[in-house]
Design a protein around this motif. Structure first.
Motif, PDB file in Angstrom:
ATOM      1  N   SER A 176     -63.189 -37.685  -3.924  1.00 15.01           N
ATOM      2  CA  SER A 176     -64.651 -38.286  -4.159  1.00 15.01           C
ATOM      3  C   SER A 176     -65.175 -37.876  -5.563  1.00 15.01           C
ATOM      4  CB  SER A 176     -65.393 -37.609  -3.134  1.00 15.01           C
ATOM      5  OG  SER A 176     -65.193 -37.961  -1.769  1.00 15.01           O
ATOM      6  N   SER A 177     -64.853 -36.898  -5.939  1.00 17.03           N
ATOM      7  CA  SER A 177     -65.244 -36.320  -7.469  1.00 17.03           C
ATOM      8  C   SER A 177     -64.498 -37.218  -8.269  1.00 17.03           C
ATOM      9  CB  SER A 177     -64.853 -35.086  -7.686  1.00 17.03           C
ATOM     10  OG  SER A 177     -65.394 -34.385  -8.992  1.00 17.03           O
ATOM     11  N   ALA A 178     -63.259 -37.707  -8.137  1.00 19.09           N
ATOM     12  CA  ALA A 178     -62.670 -38.525  -9.059  1.00 19.09           C
ATOM     13  C   ALA A 178     -63.320 -39.891  -9.196  1.00 19.09           C
ATOM     14  CB  ALA A 178     -61.113 -38.584  -8.729  1.00 19.09           C
ATOM     15  N   LEU A 179     -63.738 -40.262  -8.072  1.00 20.22           N
ATOM     16  CA  LEU A 179     -64.565 -41.479  -8.063  1.00 20.22           C
ATOM     17  C   LEU A 179     -65.876 -41.410  -8.783  1.00 20.22           C
ATOM     18  CD1 LEU A 179     -65.025 -44.419  -7.219  1.00 20.22           C
ATOM     19  CD2 LEU A 179     -65.973 -43.440  -4.845  1.00 20.22           C
ATOM     20  N   MET A 180     -66.644 -40.447  -8.522  1.00 21.22           N
ATOM     21  CA  MET A 180     -67.470 -39.930  -9.403  1.00 21.22           C
ATOM     22  C   MET A 180     -67.650 -40.053 -10.724  1.00 21.22           C
ATOM     23  SD  MET A 180     -70.076 -37.685  -7.215  1.00 21.22           S
ATOM     24  CE  MET A 180     -69.047 -36.154  -6.867  1.00 21.22           C
ATOM     25  N   MET A 181     -66.444 -39.321 -11.217  1.00 18.27           N
ATOM     26  CA  MET A 181     -66.240 -39.183 -12.772  1.00 18.27           C
ATOM     27  C   MET A 181     -65.886 -40.581 -13.339  1.00 18.27           C
ATOM     28  SD  MET A 181     -67.115 -36.260 -13.037  1.00 18.27           S
ATOM     29  CE  MET A 181     -67.024 -36.000 -14.794  1.00 18.27           C
ATOM     30  N   THR A 182     -65.268 -41.317 -12.556  1.00 18.38           N
ATOM     31  CA  THR A 182     -64.870 -42.787 -12.905  1.00 18.38           C
ATOM     32  C   THR A 182     -66.245 -43.253 -13.290  1.00 18.38           C
ATOM     33  OG1 THR A 182     -62.766 -42.524 -11.958  1.00 18.38           O
ATOM     34  CG2 THR A 182     -63.755 -44.795 -12.532  1.00 18.38           C
ATOM     35  N   LEU A 183     -67.161 -43.413 -12.447  1.00 16.65           N
ATOM     36  CA  LEU A 183     -68.163 -44.167 -12.396  1.00 16.65           C
ATOM     37  C   LEU A 183     -69.191 -43.570 -13.672  1.00 16.65           C
ATOM     38  CD1 LEU A 183     -69.754 -44.354  -8.765  1.00 16.65           C
ATOM     39  CD2 LEU A 183     -68.643 -46.353 -10.261  1.00 16.65           C
TER      40      LEU A 183
END
Length: 401
Positions: A176-183
């Motif tokens: 989930s954090s990887a997704l947030m950092m991508t955003l």
């Protein structure tokens, strides 16, 4: 000698949306360094780690932080900051994905080290970026506001990690954090301001420059030792909390334990005000008050072994005192400097990483062999040392402030 290029923001200061962007970036980045704390017991079960050795997970992360401060953060003064931030974000996303799929304890430690490295590089780079772009008149306020993002990030990291872990398992926290950092990367890629390099080519190598700062900058030495002791106190408490509250009689879930991080969220407001008080020349009174609150917090924390109310009061005091001290120190060190801010922050945060890593090792060892009372005794002694050191060095800061 290196050539320092003055960098100033507009006389009115940075636009509010840019300060908000820096604040969000630091909060989301620093959270990655702290996700593991409420998950230590689960990580131990997954990889067969004994409770006394769980601190090595945090230590590996802090070792990565140390490497970032030595080799990556100082590059912000020598390279185009916007370009550097973009590539650091991509590396952070890759590190988070590696944690999520780590098949063994060895791979987990390596992934945690890389996450600490890339997360710290982003966090401290954003603070130095904001300080470089802000005018001198509002630099302390800007640093305080952006550092408040760090406070919120590290506190909410525990809430997020606990809640997501309860719902979908600990690996989903890092996915989930990887997704947030991508955003975040999609926004920062286009919205970061472009400012000149602060140190031109021909200056000393980053490690040489850091060594000179550590050897010659007396105020950095003072503030650094305070940071080491303060962050050691933080790590002593937060690394052992999950070990106290998961078993009987508490039997709390990771989400419930993480929610205790919300108690300290109010300290973000105190941290922001600390920066404003530094702009008004009240750094020493900030420091005295913060150190006293830090020490006093260990009484309700100790009594909180059997009282949730006292534990909450102690968490609020610990976070408020520690973060007010942290923002004060950063604001003091950056005040009056229009160049080489990344080097100065990197040198200061070396003490932070050392304190956090040592605190985590002390914490899990103390809990394994002496329970919660031993943890609180270790934290109180560390905070007392910080108070004594702070009071004994005040005369020097008055002369050189």
């Amino acid at each position: 000698m290196s050539h320092v290029i003055p960098v100033r923001g507009s006389p009115q200061g940075l636009p509010g949306w840019q300060v908000a962007l820096f604040t969000a970036g630091t909060g989301l980045s620093v959270a990655n360094v702290y996700y593991a704390q409420p998950l230590l017991d689960t990580l131990g079960t997954t990889y067969g780690l004994r409770s006394a050795s769980l601190g090595t997970v945090i230590f590996a992360t802090q070792l990565g932080c140390l490497l970032a401060l030595l080799f990556v953060v100082p590059l912000g003064d020598r390279l185009n900051r916007r370009w550097l931030m973009r590539w650091q974000l991509l590396a952070l996303i890759a590190s988070l994905l590696l944690v999520a799929v780590a098949p063994s304890a060895t791979m987990l430690m390596l992934a945690m080290l890389l996450t600490g490295l890339t997360g710290t590089a982003m966090t401290q780079g954003m603070i130095a970026f904001a300080a470089a772009a802000a005018p001198e008149e509002t630099r302390g306020q800007t640093v305080g506001a952006v550092s408040a993002g760090v406070v919120v990030g590290l506190l909410l990291a525990r809430v997020f990690a606990g809640a997501v872990s309860d719902i979908a398992g600990w690996r989903s926290v890092y996915l989930s954090s990887a997704l947030m950092m991508t955003l975040l990367a999609s926004v920062l890629w286009r919205r970061l301001p472009d400012i000149p390099r602060q140190i031109s080519d021909g200056g000393p190598a980053p490690l040489v420059a850091l060594w000179r700062l550590l050897r010659q900058h007396r105020q950095l030495q003072i503030r650094g030792v305070l940071a080491l002791l303060m962050f050691a106190s933080f790590a002593i408490f937060w690394s052992a909390l999950v070990l106290l509250l998961t078993p009987s009689p508490w039997n709390l879930s990771h989400g419930q334990i993480g929610a205790l991080g919300l108690v300290g969220a109010v300290s973000a407001l105190i941290a922001s005000r600390a920066g404003r008080r530094v702009d008004r020349g009240l750094a020493l009174s900030n420091t005295r008050f913060a150190l006293m609150i830090l020490l006093l917090s260990w009484l309700p924390l100790w009594l909180g072994e059997s009282s949730l109310l006292l534990l909450i009061i102690g968490i609020f005091m610990l976070d408020a005192g520690g973060q007010a001290l942290h923002v004060t120190s950063q604001s003091v060190l950056l005040s009056g400097r229009n160049g080489a801010g990344s080097q100065l922050i990197a040198a200061y945060m070396l003490f932070y990483s050392a304190g956090s890593g040592l605190g985590a090792l002390i914490s899990t060892q103390a809990f394994a062999y002496g329970g919660w009372s031993a943890v609180c005794l270790a934290g109180a002694i560390t905070s007392l040392l910080a108070l004594i050191f702070g009071l004994r060095t005040q005369s020097h800061e008055v002369k050189n402030g």
